[in-house]
Design a protein around this motif. Structure first.
Motif, mmCIF file in Angstrom:
data_model
loop_
_atom_site.group_PDB
_atom_site.id
_atom_site.type_symbol
_atom_site.label_atom_id
_atom_site.label_comp_id
_atom_site.label_asym_id
_atom_site.label_seq_id
_atom_site.Cartn_x
_atom_site.Cartn_y
_atom_site.Cartn_z
ATOM 1 N N ILE A 223 3.174 -122.330 -25.069
ATOM 2 C CA ILE A 223 2.329 -123.227 -25.856
ATOM 3 C C ILE A 223 3.151 -123.855 -26.974
ATOM 4 O O ILE A 223 3.910 -123.189 -27.655
ATOM 5 N N GLY A 224 2.971 -125.150 -27.161
ATOM 6 C CA GLY A 224 3.557 -125.916 -28.244
ATOM 7 C C GLY A 224 2.775 -127.219 -28.336
ATOM 8 O O GLY A 224 2.404 -127.781 -27.306
ATOM 9 N N VAL A 225 2.488 -127.682 -29.533
ATOM 10 C CA VAL A 225 1.605 -128.841 -29.636
ATOM 11 C C VAL A 225 2.146 -130.012 -30.444
ATOM 12 O O VAL A 225 1.603 -131.112 -30.347
ATOM 13 N N SER A 226 3.197 -129.837 -31.233
ATOM 14 C CA SER A 226 3.605 -130.939 -32.108
ATOM 15 C C SER A 226 4.073 -132.161 -31.318
ATOM 16 O O SER A 226 3.906 -133.295 -31.782
ATOM 17 N N THR A 227 4.613 -131.981 -30.139
ATOM 18 C CA THR A 227 5.047 -133.117 -29.331
ATOM 19 C C THR A 227 3.879 -134.032 -28.986
ATOM 20 O O THR A 227 4.056 -135.239 -28.812
ATOM 21 N N GLN A 228 2.690 -133.477 -28.934
ATOM 22 C CA GLN A 228 1.532 -134.294 -28.547
ATOM 23 C C GLN A 228 1.179 -135.337 -29.604
ATOM 24 O O GLN A 228 0.546 -136.340 -29.292
ATOM 25 N N PHE A 229 1.618 -135.140 -30.840
ATOM 26 C CA PHE A 229 1.450 -136.187 -31.853
ATOM 27 C C PHE A 229 2.344 -137.375 -31.509
ATOM 28 O O PHE A 229 1.965 -138.525 -31.679
ATOM 29 N N VAL A 230 3.537 -137.092 -31.007
ATOM 30 C CA VAL A 230 4.446 -138.146 -30.558
ATOM 31 C C VAL A 230 3.829 -138.878 -29.362
ATOM 32 O O VAL A 230 3.881 -140.102 -29.277
ATOM 33 N N ILE A 231 3.243 -138.111 -28.452
ATOM 34 C CA ILE A 231 2.615 -138.709 -27.270
ATOM 35 C C ILE A 231 1.456 -139.607 -27.698
ATOM 36 O O ILE A 231 1.303 -140.720 -27.189
ATOM 37 N N LEU A 232 0.645 -139.151 -28.637
ATOM 38 C CA LEU A 232 -0.469 -139.975 -29.134
ATOM 39 C C LEU A 232 0.059 -141.255 -29.764
ATOM 40 O O LEU A 232 -0.493 -142.341 -29.529
ATOM 41 N N ASP A 233 1.133 -141.151 -30.543
ATOM 42 C CA ASP A 233 1.757 -142.354 -31.106
ATOM 43 C C ASP A 233 2.195 -143.304 -29.997
ATOM 44 O O ASP A 233 2.026 -144.516 -30.103
ATOM 45 N N GLY A 234 2.765 -142.751 -28.929
ATOM 46 C CA GLY A 234 3.202 -143.564 -27.793
ATOM 47 C C GLY A 234 2.049 -144.251 -27.098
ATOM 48 O O GLY A 234 2.154 -145.408 -26.680
ATOM 49 N N ILE A 235 0.924 -143.551 -26.961
ATOM 50 C CA ILE A 235 -0.269 -144.142 -26.344
ATOM 51 C C ILE A 235 -0.742 -145.330 -27.171
ATOM 52 O O ILE A 235 -1.012 -146.417 -26.639
ATOM 53 N N VAL A 236 -0.824 -145.140 -28.482
ATOM 54 C CA VAL A 236 -1.274 -146.216 -29.383
ATOM 55 C C VAL A 236 -0.291 -147.384 -29.349
ATOM 56 O O VAL A 236 -0.696 -148.553 -29.251
ATOM 57 N N ALA A 237 1.002 -147.091 -29.404
ATOM 58 C CA ALA A 237 2.016 -148.160 -29.372
ATOM 59 C C ALA A 237 1.972 -148.925 -28.058
ATOM 60 O O ALA A 237 2.143 -150.146 -28.046
ATOM 61 N N ASP B 275 15.074 -138.223 -20.212
ATOM 62 C CA ASP B 275 14.824 -138.946 -18.948
ATOM 63 C C ASP B 275 13.413 -139.522 -18.875
ATOM 64 O O ASP B 275 12.789 -139.527 -17.817
ATOM 65 N N GLY B 276 12.892 -139.978 -20.008
ATOM 66 C CA GLY B 276 11.588 -140.629 -20.041
ATOM 67 C C GLY B 276 10.400 -139.685 -19.995
ATOM 68 O O GLY B 276 9.280 -140.113 -19.724
ATOM 69 N N LYS B 277 10.627 -138.410 -20.281
ATOM 70 C CA LYS B 277 9.547 -137.423 -20.227
ATOM 71 C C LYS B 277 8.413 -137.767 -21.194
ATOM 72 O O LYS B 277 7.235 -137.702 -20.835
ATOM 73 N N TYR B 278 8.758 -138.162 -22.429
ATOM 74 C CA TYR B 278 7.723 -138.520 -23.405
ATOM 75 C C TYR B 278 7.015 -139.803 -22.989
ATOM 76 O O TYR B 278 5.793 -139.915 -23.115
ATOM 77 N N ALA B 279 7.779 -140.779 -22.495
ATOM 78 C CA ALA B 279 7.171 -142.036 -22.044
ATOM 79 C C ALA B 279 6.201 -141.775 -20.901
ATOM 80 O O ALA B 279 5.115 -142.350 -20.850
ATOM 81 N N LYS B 280 6.577 -140.894 -19.980
ATOM 82 C CA LYS B 280 5.698 -140.561 -18.855
ATOM 83 C C LYS B 280 4.419 -139.907 -19.353
ATOM 84 O O LYS B 280 3.319 -140.232 -18.890
ATOM 85 N N SER B 281 4.537 -138.979 -20.311
ATOM 86 C CA SER B 281 3.351 -138.312 -20.851
ATOM 87 C C SER B 281 2.437 -139.286 -21.579
ATOM 88 O O SER B 281 1.216 -139.160 -21.512
ATOM 89 N N ALA B 282 3.022 -140.268 -22.274
ATOM 90 C CA ALA B 282 2.204 -141.262 -22.976
ATOM 91 C C ALA B 282 1.529 -142.211 -21.985
ATOM 92 O O ALA B 282 0.398 -142.641 -22.197
ATOM 93 N N ALA B 283 2.223 -142.520 -20.892
ATOM 94 C CA ALA B 283 1.652 -143.407 -19.885
ATOM 95 C C ALA B 283 0.539 -142.711 -19.096
ATOM 96 O O ALA B 283 -0.406 -143.353 -18.641
ATOM 97 N N ASN B 284 0.666 -141.399 -18.931
ATOM 98 C CA ASN B 284 -0.320 -140.593 -18.194
ATOM 99 C C ASN B 284 -0.745 -139.405 -19.064
ATOM 100 O O ASN B 284 -0.313 -138.284 -18.825
#
Length: 189
Positions: A34-48, A74-83
């Motif tokens: 479990i880890g959650v701070s990355t999801q703030f980055v993902i939320l930022d990516g969704i909004v952007a 390798d685009g892991k954060y971008a993939k999570s923000a896209a999906n």
């Protein structure tokens, strides 16, 4: 049922600790730590990406972003923000829903927002000041977590459970900073 002031606690802290440990164990065993701070980055990516549709793009090799941070790994954060309907993002949403349900079951948000006695003894009955201090403290912790590439739940809780040296070091450093900070902030009470 025990009570702290006017707030009723549904579980003894020892039972709650064991249940939390079992949840962490099940998460690691069945999915991942479990880890959650990355999801703030993902939320930022969704909004952007909503604001600028070219922010995240899908290529033959996967996902990428015009932002270097979102494109890393390798685009892991971008993939999570896209999906965003993935385990980690849904987990964070479920935590918020669970916290709201717990608060409701303990008497509603008014009971849960009661100021702790130690805060009142040191700073008076000042809810706005308490919220501001909590927000600034949370922001600093989250900023530091993202600089370090992890978070308290990832490093401290999941890391220690996996007997990671960095988890133990992070926990020791956290308490070495938190205890003196609390002693300075809460001289009375």
């Amino acid at each position: 049922m025990k009570s702290i002031g006017e707030i009723k606690m549904a579980l003894d802290w020892k039972i709650g600790g064991v249940l939390l440990g079992l949840v962490f164990f099940a998460a690691v065993l069945l999915v991942k730590p479990i880890g959650v701070s990355t999801q703030f980055v993902i939320l930022d990516g969704i909004v952007a990406d909503v604001a600028s549709p070219d922010f995240i793009t899908q290529t033959e090799d996967g996902f990428t972003s015009t932002n270097a941070y979102m494109a890393k790994s390798d685009g892991k954060y971008a993939k999570s923000a896209a999906n965003p309907l993935n385990y980690s993002f849904v987990f964070v949403l479920a935590m918020m829903i669970g916290a709201a349900a717990s608060s409701y079951l303990r008497g509603g948000f008014a009971a849960a927002s009661r100021l702790p006695d130690v805060w009142v003894a040191n700073y008076g009955n000042t809810p706005l000041k308490r919220y501001m201090v909590a927000f600034v403290g949370g922001f600093i912790a989250l900023y530091g977590a993202r600089l370090a590439g992890g978070c308290t739940s990832g490093h401290m809780m999941s890391g220690m459970m996996q007997t990671s040296i960095s988890g133990y070091l992070f926990t020791a450093a956290t308490f070495a900073a938190a205890v003196p900070t609390a002693m300075i902030m809460y001289k009375r009470g």
